[in-house]
Design a protein around this motif. Structure first.
Motif, PDB file in Angstrom:
ATOM      1  N   SER A 442      19.887   9.102 -15.972  1.00  0.00           N
ATOM      2  CA  SER A 442      19.258   7.781 -15.977  1.00  0.00           C
ATOM      3  C   SER A 442      19.470   7.107 -14.627  1.00  0.00           C
ATOM      4  N   SER A 443      18.522   6.265 -14.264  1.00  0.00           N
ATOM      5  CA  SER A 443      18.628   5.526 -13.008  1.00  0.00           C
ATOM      6  C   SER A 443      17.970   4.164 -13.160  1.00  0.00           C
ATOM      7  N   LEU A 444      18.565   3.185 -12.504  1.00  0.00           N
ATOM      8  CA  LEU A 444      18.022   1.826 -12.456  1.00  0.00           C
ATOM      9  C   LEU A 444      18.030   1.372 -11.007  1.00  0.00           C
ATOM     10  N   THR A 445      16.862   1.013 -10.492  1.00  0.00           N
ATOM     11  CA  THR A 445      16.743   0.542  -9.119  1.00  0.00           C
ATOM     12  C   THR A 445      16.261  -0.904  -9.121  1.00  0.00           C
ATOM     13  N   ARG A 467      10.111  -4.764  -8.174  1.00  0.00           N
ATOM     14  CA  ARG A 467      11.408  -5.405  -8.369  1.00  0.00           C
ATOM     15  C   ARG A 467      12.401  -4.540  -9.156  1.00  0.00           C
ATOM     16  N   PHE A 468      11.961  -3.784 -10.136  1.00  0.00           N
ATOM     17  CA  PHE A 468      12.896  -2.884 -10.817  1.00  0.00           C
ATOM     18  C   PHE A 468      12.161  -1.670 -11.361  1.00  0.00           C
ATOM     19  N   ILE A 469      12.877  -0.543 -11.413  1.00  0.00           N
ATOM     20  CA  ILE A 469      12.378   0.696 -12.016  1.00  0.00           C
ATOM     21  C   ILE A 469      13.517   1.293 -12.838  1.00  0.00           C
ATOM     22  N   LEU A 470      13.248   1.606 -14.098  1.00  0.00           N
ATOM     23  CA  LEU A 470      14.241   2.204 -14.983  1.00  0.00           C
ATOM     24  C   LEU A 470      13.696   3.516 -15.527  1.00  0.00           C
ATOM     25  N   ASN A 471      14.464   4.582 -15.380  1.00  0.00           N
ATOM     26  CA  ASN A 471      14.108   5.883 -15.941  1.00  0.00           C
ATOM     27  C   ASN A 471      15.314   6.467 -16.666  1.00  0.00           C
ATOM     28  N   MET A 472      15.100   6.888 -17.905  1.00  0.00           N
ATOM     29  CA  MET A 472      16.139   7.557 -18.690  1.00  0.00           C
ATOM     30  C   MET A 472      15.502   8.764 -19.367  1.00  0.00           C
ATOM     31  N   ASN A 481      18.241  26.810 -32.639  1.00  0.00           N
ATOM     32  CA  ASN A 481      17.272  26.826 -31.540  1.00  0.00           C
ATOM     33  C   ASN A 481      16.237  25.706 -31.615  1.00  0.00           C
ATOM     34  N   TRP A 482      16.663  24.577 -32.148  1.00  0.00           N
ATOM     35  CA  TRP A 482      15.853  23.371 -32.082  1.00  0.00           C
ATOM     36  C   TRP A 482      16.366  22.515 -30.925  1.00  0.00           C
ATOM     37  N   SER A 483      15.472  21.781 -30.284  1.00  0.00           N
ATOM     38  CA  SER A 483      15.896  20.820 -29.262  1.00  0.00           C
ATOM     39  C   SER A 483      14.956  19.620 -29.300  1.00  0.00           C
ATOM     40  N   ILE A 484      15.491  18.484 -28.915  1.00  0.00           N
ATOM     41  CA  ILE A 484      14.693  17.261 -28.872  1.00  0.00           C
ATOM     42  C   ILE A 484      14.918  16.592 -27.525  1.00  0.00           C
ATOM     43  N   GLY A 485      13.864  16.082 -26.959  1.00  0.00           N
ATOM     44  CA  GLY A 485      13.955  15.410 -25.667  1.00  0.00           C
ATOM     45  C   GLY A 485      13.204  14.095 -25.694  1.00  0.00           C
ATOM     46  N   ALA A 486      13.606  13.189 -24.826  1.00  0.00           N
ATOM     47  CA  ALA A 486      12.944  11.887 -24.754  1.00  0.00           C
ATOM     48  C   ALA A 486      13.031  11.351 -23.337  1.00  0.00           C
ATOM     49  N   LYS A 487      12.066  10.511 -22.994  1.00  0.00           N
ATOM     50  CA  LYS A 487      12.061   9.862 -21.686  1.00  0.00           C
ATOM     51  C   LYS A 487      11.602   8.423 -21.850  1.00  0.00           C
ATOM     52  N   ILE A 488      12.408   7.504 -21.345  1.00  0.00           N
ATOM     53  CA  ILE A 488      12.057   6.085 -21.336  1.00  0.00           C
ATOM     54  C   ILE A 488      11.778   5.674 -19.897  1.00  0.00           C
ATOM     55  N   SER A 489      10.630   5.073 -19.679  1.00  0.00           N
ATOM     56  CA  SER A 489      10.259   4.599 -18.345  1.00  0.00           C
ATOM     57  C   SER A 489       9.891   3.122 -18.436  1.00  0.00           C
ATOM     58  N   ALA A 533       7.380   2.567 -21.594  1.00  0.00           N
ATOM     59  CA  ALA A 533       6.814   3.567 -22.499  1.00  0.00           C
ATOM     60  C   ALA A 533       7.895   4.570 -22.877  1.00  0.00           C
ATOM     61  N   LEU A 534       7.700   5.219 -24.025  1.00  0.00           N
ATOM     62  CA  LEU A 534       8.627   6.231 -24.529  1.00  0.00           C
ATOM     63  C   LEU A 534       7.852   7.506 -24.820  1.00  0.00           C
ATOM     64  N   ASP A 535       8.329   8.637 -24.257  1.00  0.00           N
ATOM     65  CA  ASP A 535       7.777   9.959 -24.541  1.00  0.00           C
ATOM     66  C   ASP A 535       8.822  10.763 -25.312  1.00  0.00           C
ATOM     67  N   VAL A 536       8.352  11.563 -26.269  1.00  0.00           N
ATOM     68  CA  VAL A 536       9.256  12.363 -27.100  1.00  0.00           C
ATOM     69  C   VAL A 536       8.723  13.787 -27.187  1.00  0.00           C
ATOM     70  N   ARG A 537       9.632  14.760 -27.178  1.00  0.00           N
ATOM     71  CA  ARG A 537       9.238  16.163 -27.313  1.00  0.00           C
ATOM     72  C   ARG A 537      10.244  16.895 -28.202  1.00  0.00           C
ATOM     73  N   VAL A 538       9.720  17.755 -29.090  1.00  0.00           N
ATOM     74  CA  VAL A 538      10.538  18.582 -29.967  1.00  0.00           C
ATOM     75  C   VAL A 538      10.157  20.042 -29.746  1.00  0.00           C
ATOM     76  N   ASP A 539      11.164  20.909 -29.575  1.00  0.00           N
ATOM     77  CA  ASP A 539      10.932  22.341 -29.352  1.00  0.00           C
ATOM     78  C   ASP A 539      11.650  23.158 -30.418  1.00  0.00           C
ATOM     79  N   LYS A 540      10.998  24.261 -30.807  1.00  0.00           N
ATOM     80  CA  LYS A 540      11.611  25.239 -31.696  1.00  0.00           C
ATOM     81  C   LYS A 540      11.358  26.615 -31.112  1.00  0.00           C
TER      82      LYS A 540
END
Length: 609
Positions: A442-445, A467-472, A481-489, A533-540
């Motif tokens: 994660s980063s906050l500028t 003025r600000f940018i946030l990425n997580m 062998n399941w995995s879940i991922g997410a990204k908040i921008s 915005a929020l992105d989500v991904r699920v892998d099997k």
């Protein structure tokens, strides 16, 4: 090997593009420099991306196929002999079908390919061949019915691009010394075409026809030597560049005009660098001191190497276990875009030949990092960047750096190297890695970005002053062998310039570009809303012997967030005063809502053996 363009549908004369060409499956490591650029990396002011690709597998050959909603790809990895390995990738998009289903005004398709061949002749010599290519085609969706889509269709051109970079890197290892020889060639072919009301049946409706090519052939030699704790590197480069452009464009700058010119320039560029680095025996202190210079034969102002001397210094010191203090300072130069260097007026004269200089930036950074353990790292860095000799648009009265956020071409106009800018702020970062389990970054500028047209003018907000940018972003591996991922921008609202309603309503003005004109006397006096915005991904993944079968569900903008822009003023097509002379006729105008953002699900399949 330097790659000038790594994006599909790039804006010529500016950086960026909506889709990357490089396939992430081939990447081993990425170093992103926002300051303290290595001396061997020239022609950069804001950042340098240093990609390190994987080597092919010397033990086995493998093939990976991926099928998603927007593209299909094939990636192969392996060896051709005991000494030669390979990586190869091919991707084909079919975004046009998805965009057509969503009712979007443009239908983009792209194809890209890349390869890496590495031969280790013996312990002292190796040769790596690299290649990267992209083909882009953006058609217009004339069936789009939404009002905002019709507005975009009014001004967006058809775009066709081809780009490639190919070359080789030869390395010789001689004990404490390593010599490198790099030879490469890059090419960009950009074609934009636009007809008023998209009526291609009538030649008189043509408003833009641009045919432009850029080519660069580069040779670089380097040597790196190690003596104890000190490494000394030095090298030189030579480049031959060509730029050609044929442009027909209708413009309105107070009156109806037609820009119609051909241009051609070829340039020789040269440069050299030297860099010394030191690391103490206890690894608590390190320092790097470098000097670089570049020049070319475009004009007498750019020939002198002493005018572009680029010193840089970076240091790091371990205050205590896990705590590191670092800092850097440097002066960097970058050549203006070829679109500016090669621009001619209708009389065939190079308008900018005596007005352009190398752009420059003085950067200062200081940071503190805390490696809590092998899993968690925190850091904070403050920065100040002072820009000078930035090209300034003589017609619009704003820096060219505040343009270039749309498709097409930027820089094909009269400019002067008089604008200045500054950017300063602080960036916080957190990394948390648990092997085989969790990967979180994660980063906050927090920052300000400002420009002024000359050193006597006050600073005003630049187009990038969010003025600000946030990425997580993070992924978590689950059992079986399941995995879940997410990204908040999240990003702060950008400043914007109000429209010039009187100018935009003129028939001659609107017909020239089919979109409203900005009132640059009020440049960036308004500000848009924030966006997140929020992105989500699920892998099997299934493993069956030496085969792997994977499925994924990727949902972009699962929150359905809307990116809101100022309402656009557009022509209704109705002339309110048809009896007046054409130069005085005005369209009846109206406002339409401007917002974008939709939930975009993607289902994909991956097969590897």
């Amino acid at each position: 090997m330097e790659i000038p363009n790594i994006n599909h549908f790039s804006t010529q004369g500016a950086s960026g593009g909506p889709v990357g060409i490089i396939n992430a499956d081939l990447i081993r490591e990425v170093n992103f420099y926002t300051g303290a650029f290595p001396a061997e990396r020239g022609n950069a002011m804001s950042s340098v991306l240093d990609f390190k690709l994987r080597d092919g597998d010397l033990e086995k050959n493998s093939l990976k196929a991926t099928l998603g909603a927007s593209e299909a790809s094939l990636t192969s990895n392996g060896h051709l002999s005991e000494k030669t390995t390979y990586l190869v990738s091919l991707r084909q998009s079919y975004l046009q079908f998805l965009f057509k289903a969503l009712g979007l005004p443009f239908l983009p398709t792209y194809t890209d390919a890349q390869f890496k061949l590495k031969t280790r002749f013996n312990e002292a010599n190796e040769l790596t061949l690299l290649g990267l290519a992209g083909i882009d085609n953006m058609r217009l969706n004339k069936d789009a019915e939404e009002e905002d889509a019709q507005y975009i269709l009014g001004y967006l051109p058809k775009i066709q691009q081809e780009t490639f970079t190919v070359g080789g890197v030869y390395k010789h290892y001689a004990g404490h010394h390593v010599q490198s020889l790099v030879l490469s060639h890059s090419y960009l072919n950009n074609r934009n075409t636009k007809y008023l009301n998209n009526d291609e049946s009538n030649a008189e409706m043509l408003s833009l026809k641009l045919r432009s090519k850029e080519q660069e052939t580069k040779l670089r030699v380097e040597n790196s030597s190690v003596w104890g704790n000190t490494r000394l590197s030095y090298g030189a480069n030579m480049e031959y560049a060509q730029y050609g452009n044929r442009t027909y464009q209708k413009r309105f700058t107070g009156s109806e005009q037609v820009v119609n010119y051909r241009t051609w320039i070829d340039m020789i560029k040269w440069g050299a660098f030297v860099k010394a680095t030191y690391e103490s025996d206890d690894d608590r202190f390190s320092a790097s001191l470098g000097l670089r210079t570049d020049a070319n034969n475009y004009s007498s102002e750019m020939r002198d190497l002493s005018e572009q001397l680029s010193p840089r210094l970076s240091v790091s010191y371990q205050l205590s276990k896990g705590f590191f203090l670092s800092g850097s300072i440097g002066l960097y130069y970058q050549l203006p875009a070829y679109t500016m260097l090669g621009f001619k007026d209708n009389n065939g004269e190079f308008v900018n030949k005596t007005n352009l200089r190398f752009m420059s930036v003085s950067q200062k950074n200081i940071g503190l990092s805390w490696q809590i353990n092998n899993q968690v790292e925190l850091s904070a860095e403050g920065f100040y960047k002072d820009y000078d000799r930035i090209p300034y648009s003589i017609v619009d009265g704003i820096p060219m750096a505040c343009k270039g956020n749309d498709y097409g071409v930027v820089g094909n106009e009269a400019v002067s190297s008089t604008a200045q800018g500054r950017s300063y702020g602080v960036e916080f970062m957190l990394k948390w890695i648990v092997a085989q389990k969790l990967n979180l970054s994660s980063s906050l500028t927090l920052f300000k970005s400002e420009y002024r047209n000359t050193k006597n003018d006050p600073y005003i907000a630049s187009a990038w002053d969010n003025r600000f940018i946030l990425n997580m972003s993070g992924t978590y591996n689950l059992p079986r062998n399941w995995s879940i991922g997410a990204k908040i921008s999240a990003i702060g609202g950008a400043p914007y310039t109000p429209y010039d309603v009187q100018k935009s309503s003129l028939v001659t003005a609107w017909d020239a570009q089919a979109k409203p004109y900005y009132d640059y006397s009020k440049f960036n006096t308004e500000r848009a809303d924030h966006y997140a915005a929020l992105d989500v991904r699920v892998d099997k993944t299934y493993y069956i012997g030496r085969y792997m079968l994977g499925f994924y569900l990727d949902v972009q903008n699962i929150t359905g967030s809307k990116f809101k822009e100022p309402d656009a003023i557009v022509s209704t097509g109705v002339v309110e005063n048809p009896s007046a002379p054409r130069a005085e006729q005005r369209y009846v105008m109206k406002y339409i809502k401007q917002e974008s953002g939709t939930v975009l699900p993607t289902i994909g399949v991956t097969f590897e053996f």
